[in-house]
Scaffold this active site. Structure first.
Site: not given
Length: 364
Positions: A21, A266
């Protein structure tokens, strides 16, 4: 709010149990600063920036401690844009600042911030449906205000992917052979980078790399290193480089230099896609197996050939028939072709930062 002056962006990120993140938020903040914006990055744990993004930080970008107490709030109030990343909860003192600026707007003051909820990346169909939808707050210090859902994605009806304006130039200037030569890895060696959690098929992959074509494994620190050390005897005949933590640009270069990139999360998935080399994604596991549908949606978008899809299933511990596909030169070439075709499709979609700036301009 005018579009001909730098805007002030407040980006909030809370570290959950990994640093993906904060990696995404740092890249977003750095790229906004590179495009002339003023950015305050608010983190509850900034320790990873020591290796991920060593100081000095780019001009226009400042990192702040989580403003959970009034003493940590900015004296000049909330910025022009507020981004809460990945479902983090803004501290109430800062919510009050947003509400104060909204109230002042009614008296002729600066416009209320454009408030964006930046979501996780997915190729699932709901992303196109939910991208840019408003959400009105019903309670708390900012009750009555609206924030907007913004979904990164792979198609033109999503928010796109993070890609720096200078990325293509930097990648084009990269000398792949020089990078490998400097590390004693010749061009005929199959170079595999490993950034993972604890993939169930790791022992099978390590066995393949020891017995097939000459291979060299680059192992990232942390969980990947621990997983390999647990699965592989110290005397195993496999050349391995145990990597130290590195800055994001160096991580990108490792992906560009490798023949196969095994990535997780991600941020690294996007960087592997832009690298244009064969890659396999270990998706962040969820207890209810919701990540299975997310992975399948991505493989559909990727147009993954059967061998690549099967490898992903094994790598992510999904029910499968048969064994882990055996890596061959032809298979890696097919996977690389698949990656480069997908890269080309993703490249024509406007990048995430451009779309965020456009969205803010529309709402201002």
């Amino acid at each position: 709010m005018t579009a001909n002056r730098p805007l002030r962006w407040d980006i909030f990120c809370q570290v959950i149990d990994n640093f993906g993140d904060v990696g995404v938020c740092w890249r977003a903040a750095a790229e906004l600063a590179a495009r002339g914006e003023q950015v305050r990055l608010w983190l509850d744990d900034a320790s990873a920036l020591a290796w991920m993004a060593p100081a000095p930080h780019p001009a226009g970008l400042n990192v702040h401690a989580w403003p959970g107490q009034p003493a940590l709030l900015p004296a000049d109030g909330a910025g022009d844009v507020v981004i809460e990343a990945f479902g983090c909860t803004l501290p109430e003192p800062f919510l009050a600042l947003i509400a104060q600026r909204h109230a002042r707007q009614a008296l002729g003051g600066a416009q209320s911030p454009v408030w964006i909820n930046l979501e996780y990346l997915s190729a699932e169909a709901y992303v196109e449906r939910c991208h840019r939808l408003p959400s009105r707050l019903m309670s708390g210090p900012a009750a009555g205000l609206t924030r907007w859902f913004f979904y990164p994605g792979f198609t033109p009806r999503t928010g796109g992917l993070l890609r720096e304006a200078a990325f293509d130039q930097r990648q084009s200037a990269f000398d792949r052979e020089a990078w490998r030569t400097a590390r004693g890895i010749d061009s005929s060696t199959r170079l595999v980078s490993l950034f993972c959690y604890e993939p169930p098929a790791l022992p099978q992959l390590l066995a393949q790399l020891q017995s097939g074509d000459p291979s060299h494994l680059l192992v990232t620190p942390g969980r990947a290193t621990e997983a390999v050390r647990a699965a592989l005897p110290p005397s195993a005949p496999l050349p391995i480089t145990w990597l130290a933590p590195c800055a994001q640009p160096a991580f990108d270069e490792m992906l560009w230099a490798s023949d196969l990139n095994l990535v997780r999360g991600e941020d690294s998935l996007v960087r592997a896609l832009w690298a244009g080399e064969a890659f396999v994604w270990q998706i962040y596991p969820q207890h209810d197996n919701a990540h299975h549908a997310k992975l399948e949606a991505f493989l559909d978008w990727l147009e993954a050939p059967p061998s690549l899809r099967l490898f992903h299933h094994h790598w992510n511990g999904m029910p499968t028939h048969g064994s882990l596909p055996v890596l061959t030169a032809q298979m890696l070439a097919d996977w690389r072709d698949c990656a480069r075709s997908a890269r080309a499709r993703g490249w024509v979609v406007a990048d995430l930062i451009s779309q965020l700036q456009q969205f803010v301009a529309e709402k201002s």
